[in-house]
Design a protein around this motif. Structure first.
Motif, PDB file in Angstrom:
ATOM      1  N   VAL A 123       0.943  -1.021  -0.176  1.00  0.00           N
ATOM      2  CA  VAL A 123       0.191  -0.003   0.077  1.00  0.00           C
ATOM      3  C   VAL A 123       0.884   1.561   0.059  1.00  0.00           C
ATOM      4  O   VAL A 123       1.816   1.389   0.698  1.00  0.00           O
ATOM      5  N   LEU A 137     -17.614  11.314  -1.001  1.00  0.00           N
ATOM      6  CA  LEU A 137     -18.034  11.191   0.192  1.00  0.00           C
ATOM      7  C   LEU A 137     -18.716  12.653   0.561  1.00  0.00           C
ATOM      8  O   LEU A 137     -19.233  12.807   1.606  1.00  0.00           O
ATOM      9  N   PRO A 145     -24.959  13.702  10.648  1.00  0.00           N
ATOM     10  CA  PRO A 145     -25.008  12.735  11.211  1.00  0.00           C
ATOM     11  C   PRO A 145     -26.276  11.872  11.069  1.00  0.00           C
ATOM     12  O   PRO A 145     -27.593  12.103  10.937  1.00  0.00           O
TER      13      PRO A 145
ATOM     14  N   LEU B 144     -10.512   6.704   7.876  1.00  0.00           N
ATOM     15  CA  LEU B 144     -10.713   8.114   7.515  1.00  0.00           C
ATOM     16  C   LEU B 144     -11.828   8.528   8.575  1.00  0.00           C
ATOM     17  O   LEU B 144     -12.582   7.987   8.888  1.00  0.00           O
ATOM     18  N   PRO B 148     -19.891  10.148   9.375  1.00  0.00           N
ATOM     19  CA  PRO B 148     -21.108  10.933  10.112  1.00  0.00           C
ATOM     20  C   PRO B 148     -22.016   9.681  10.929  1.00  0.00           C
ATOM     21  O   PRO B 148     -23.170   9.851  11.357  1.00  0.00           O
ATOM     22  N   PRO B 159      -3.648   6.687   7.874  1.00  0.00           N
ATOM     23  CA  PRO B 159      -4.550   7.162   6.696  1.00  0.00           C
ATOM     24  C   PRO B 159      -5.252   5.824   6.014  1.00  0.00           C
ATOM     25  O   PRO B 159      -4.748   4.682   6.859  1.00  0.00           O
ATOM     26  N   PRO B 160      -6.382   5.852   5.480  1.00  0.00           N
ATOM     27  CA  PRO B 160      -7.333   4.627   5.280  1.00  0.00           C
ATOM     28  C   PRO B 160      -6.445   3.794   4.332  1.00  0.00           C
ATOM     29  O   PRO B 160      -5.581   4.142   3.296  1.00  0.00           O
ATOM     30  N   LEU B 161      -6.935   2.549   4.322  1.00  0.00           N
ATOM     31  CA  LEU B 161      -6.379   1.325   3.296  1.00  0.00           C
ATOM     32  C   LEU B 161      -6.850   1.907   1.977  1.00  0.00           C
ATOM     33  O   LEU B 161      -8.176   2.372   1.928  1.00  0.00           O
ATOM     34  N   PRO B 162      -6.414   1.450   0.667  1.00  0.00           N
ATOM     35  CA  PRO B 162      -6.973   1.619  -0.577  1.00  0.00           C
ATOM     36  C   PRO B 162      -8.362   0.661  -0.621  1.00  0.00           C
ATOM     37  O   PRO B 162      -8.356  -0.295  -0.068  1.00  0.00           O
ATOM     38  N   ILE B 163      -9.305   1.217  -1.230  1.00  0.00           N
ATOM     39  CA  ILE B 163     -10.764   0.451  -1.206  1.00  0.00           C
ATOM     40  C   ILE B 163     -10.761  -0.701  -2.438  1.00  0.00           C
ATOM     41  O   ILE B 163     -11.567  -1.226  -2.633  1.00  0.00           O
ATOM     42  N   TRP B 182     -18.788   4.517   3.571  1.00  0.00           N
ATOM     43  CA  TRP B 182     -17.372   5.142   4.453  1.00  0.00           C
ATOM     44  C   TRP B 182     -16.279   3.821   4.345  1.00  0.00           C
ATOM     45  O   TRP B 182     -16.709   3.067   4.407  1.00  0.00           O
ATOM     46  N   PRO B 183     -14.981   4.454   4.067  1.00  0.00           N
ATOM     47  CA  PRO B 183     -13.869   3.653   4.039  1.00  0.00           C
ATOM     48  C   PRO B 183     -13.887   2.846   5.496  1.00  0.00           C
ATOM     49  O   PRO B 183     -14.075   3.648   6.469  1.00  0.00           O
ATOM     50  N   SER B 190      -1.606   1.027   7.047  1.00  0.00           N
ATOM     51  CA  SER B 190      -1.565   1.473   5.750  1.00  0.00           C
ATOM     52  C   SER B 190       0.050   1.893   5.557  1.00  0.00           C
ATOM     53  O   SER B 190       0.317   2.240   4.352  1.00  0.00           O
TER      54      SER B 190
END
Lengths: 153, 536
Positions: A123, A137, A145, B144, B148, B159-163, B182-183, B190
């Motif tokens: 990654v 997003l 929310p 991430l 909400p 940070p987020p992993l790739p999706i 959402w991720p 990561s």
């Protein structure tokens, strides 16, 4: 298995399996996965070496495989498989697993599927995600929310 | 073997045991842990080998009944709709878990107040949040911030992993549908973190991570605990917990790998053996003073077993998504239909998590959704399925039912002759309705993403990863086993810190909550150490 002479030596799992059962396995393999659509048959691919690899990795499959290949179930693969499915699902599952595993661990078959195995692709977290570039997003955030507040219900 | 009393004896070196050991050892406690499994080196994992998918279904299966290793105990699940999954070893079931790391939601702790079912927890999401956040830093969570679906809080540390391409299609579909996505936060790195490597997206998380990118407490907690003096004894199978005339736990009787019996004395005993193993041990610890099992004056030990009935919905796409790659912890999640809507005919909901679909053997002999095809059509189906799938996994809230329970088998034992646990578990009507609804909605999601075929497994038998609820927390000692700090109502120096303590299951993967609750309990033990009753 059809393409390669089976070398059998005492102490080898092939020796215990025996030539008759190996021949039966080949016929079932060809029935389940025949040559078609540019792919070879399982009878061709699941050579003695492939079979050894599978049974060495999964010795627990040996006994149910022996049961699934017994002479009494006849020459017709479809009749054999139907009988196993009805009365001996574990033996049927072992037979399918041996054939499928022997087939899909073969390098030639994998190559035809465009599959190189489970490859390491480290990654890079600095890559900016496409979903953020596309704003996927934004609306999720704009809607606000969605969690249910226990104090207000 | 030393029989010096430990300040704290922990039984089980998995997720919760590791969290408690690290916290207490760092606070200066003398800690001993008894673990029936052993350490596993990353080189043992088969993800880099040709036999990966073959061994995944036997030697590295999540089912102790399938693996049948000497350190496993069998589980009699003949009377259970689901088969339980677990792993005995340092790091416990985290060695084979997917790595998904969502939290429970605020409403999950208040289902009696909000929906009139089951019971409220004796703690809240807000109370637990700081412990989630501390654990996230220990674990190395990638994700991430700003989702909400949750109240505001600290962002994940990495940070987020790739999706991946399949999840991107689904994310675009949810954007069009106006649905949440959402991720997913994952306990998978990561970026390099605290000496561990980042994820390489090999997709073999559930058979052990060769890189050590996926968190498990053998990597994230035990090295710290041991560096601070904790002693971890492997191959140590606990027979029972002993008590004295004061009604306090004095330690545990255990067997080594050669069958020799030992007694480990301790001032405090902490059970961290998962909701089946812990209930089994409490029941095995019955005595004249505790005829129905230890800590069981309420009669509820072993009851209210929850396992999260699981369905999967797989979409097949024309594009090659190389969906054998990617982290097996979920790439993206959706909480669109998580909260109760009475019009649906059931209460509570499910989290959706999108996962890869495995290698070629899994495509030919699917363990999730999908039928086998033989004859010439086999090749057509393989071309359509292999690498072309994206699979929503649906974990539905599993409401507690006293008749779903763990008992002791009268016929099956482990390799030491100790009675095996026996499960009685039926999927409830609420769960079936819930899954049916979510299957329909998840199918809609995948069709909107462009899937040409939907394959559904409406209830996967081998899906009992989430073992919860058999020694629940509560304020009332007549209806619960533990108080709000995970301490037994009956035995003042006995704690249960694994998923047994859950009052309800929520509808999410529970490990982050198990770890947060365990850390909270350990913090409380440290903060109240001078008030702790100990055996004389």
């Amino acid at each position: 298995m059809n393409a390669e002479p089976v070398e059998i030596t005492p102490g080898d799992s092939m020796f215990e399996l025996g030539r008759d059962r190996i021949a039966t396995l080949a016929s079932v393999a060809d029935y389940l996965i025949p040559a078609a659509h540019g792919m070879p048959s399982a009878g061709e691919v699941v050579t003695a070496a492939q079979l050894r690899f599978v049974l060495r990795t999964r010795p627990d499959l040996f006994d149910p495989l022996i049961a699934a290949l017994r002479y009494e179930l006849g020459d017709d693969p479809s009749v054999r498989l139907a009988a196993l499915a009805a009365h001996e699902p574990e033996a049927e599952a072992a037979l399918q697993m041996v054939i499928v595993a022997g087939y899909y661990t073969d390098a030639g078959v994998r190559s035809r599927l465009g599959y190189q195995g489970q490859v390491a692709k480290p990654v890079n977290a600095r890559d900016y995600p496409t979903y953020l570039e596309e704003g996927l997003l934004d609306k999720v955030i704009e809607r606000g929310p969605i969690w249910r507040n226990p104090t207000t219900g | 073997m030393s029989t010096e009393p430990a300040d704290v004896l922990i039984i089980g070196a998995g997720a919760s045991g590791g969290v408690v050991a690290r916290r207490l050892a760092e606070a200066g406690y003398s800690v001993v842990c008894l673990e029936q499994g052993r350490w596993h080196d990353r080189s043992e994992y088969r993800g880099t080998e040709l036999d990966w998918e073959l061994t995944a279904r036997k030697q590295w299966s999540g089912s102790p009944n399938v693996r049948g290793l000497p350190e496993d105990y069998p589980v009699d699940d003949m009377d259970s709709d689901l088969s339980p999954l677990m792993f005995a070893g340092v790091g416990g079931s985290m060695l084979l878990f997917a790595g998904a790391w969502p939290r429970m939601l605020p409403s999950d702790f208040r289902v009696r107040s909000l929906d009139g079912v089951a019971d409220d927890w004796p703690l809240t999401y807000e109370e637990l949040r700081p412990f989630y956040e501390r654990n996230d830093r220990h674990i190395g969570v990638s994700g991430l911030g700003g989702d909400p679906a949750y109240p505001p809080g600290e962002d994940p540390p990495l940070p987020p992993l790739p999706i991946g391409p399949g999840a991107l299609k689904v994310a675009r579909a949810h954007d069009r549908l106006g649905w949440h996505w959402w991720p997913e936060p994952n306990a998978i790195l990561s970026t390099p973190y605290e000496g561990r490597h980042q994820c390489v997206q090999r997709g073999t998380c559930m058979q052990g991570c060769n890189e050590g990118a996926k968190a498990s407490t053998d990597l994230t907690h035990w090295p710290h605990a041991i560096a601070n003096g904790a002693r971890l004894l492997t191959g140590a199978r606990v027979l029972r917990i002993e008590t004295n005339s004061q009604g306090l736990a004095t330690g545990a009787l255990w067997l080594d790998e050669d069958g020799r019996e030992h007694f480990q004395p301790a001032n405090v005993v902490v059970l961290a053996a998962n909701a089946i193993g812990t209930a089994r041990l409490l029941l095995l610890s019955a005595s004249n003073a505790h005829p129905d099992g230890l800590a069981n004056s309420s009669g509820t030990v072993g009851t209210r077993l929850m396992m999260h009935p699981f369905a999967s919905v797989t979409g097949l796409f024309n594009d090659n998504l190389e969906s054998w790659q990617g982290h097996f912890g979920c790439s993206i999640e959706s909480f669109q239909f998580y909260e109760t809507d009475q019009r649906r005919g059931f209460v509570r909901g499910a989290k959706w998590g999108l996962a890869p679909t495995g290698g070629p053997i899994n495509a030919a002999l699917p363990s999730r959704a999908g039928k086998q095809a033989w004859g010439p059509d086999h090749h057509i189906q393989m071309r359509a399925r292999f690498g072309h799938g994206a699979s929503w996994g649906l974990f539905g809230e599993d409401l507690p039912d006293p008749s779903n329970r763990v008992g002791l088998s009268s016929t099956i034992t482990d390799s030491s002759g100790i009675p095996a646990p026996e499960l009685h578990y039926k999927v409830s009507e609420n769960s079936r309705k819930l899954l049916d609804f979510h299957i329909d909605k998840a199918s809609e999601s995948l069709l909107a993403a462009g899937a040409h075929t939907i394959e559904v497994d409406r209830l996967m038998q081998y899906s009992g990863w989430h073992l919860l609820g058999t020694a629940r927390m509560g304020e009332d000692p007549t209806t619960s086993v533990l108080n709000r700090w995970n301490r037994s109502h009956d035995v003042a120096n006995l704690y249960v810190v694994d998923g047994s303590c859950f009052v309800t299951s929520g509808g999410v993967n529970p490990t982050s909550t198990i770890c947060a609750v365990a850390l909270r309990a350990a913090d409380h033990m440290v903060n109240t150490r001078f008030d702790q009753q100990v055996p004389r």
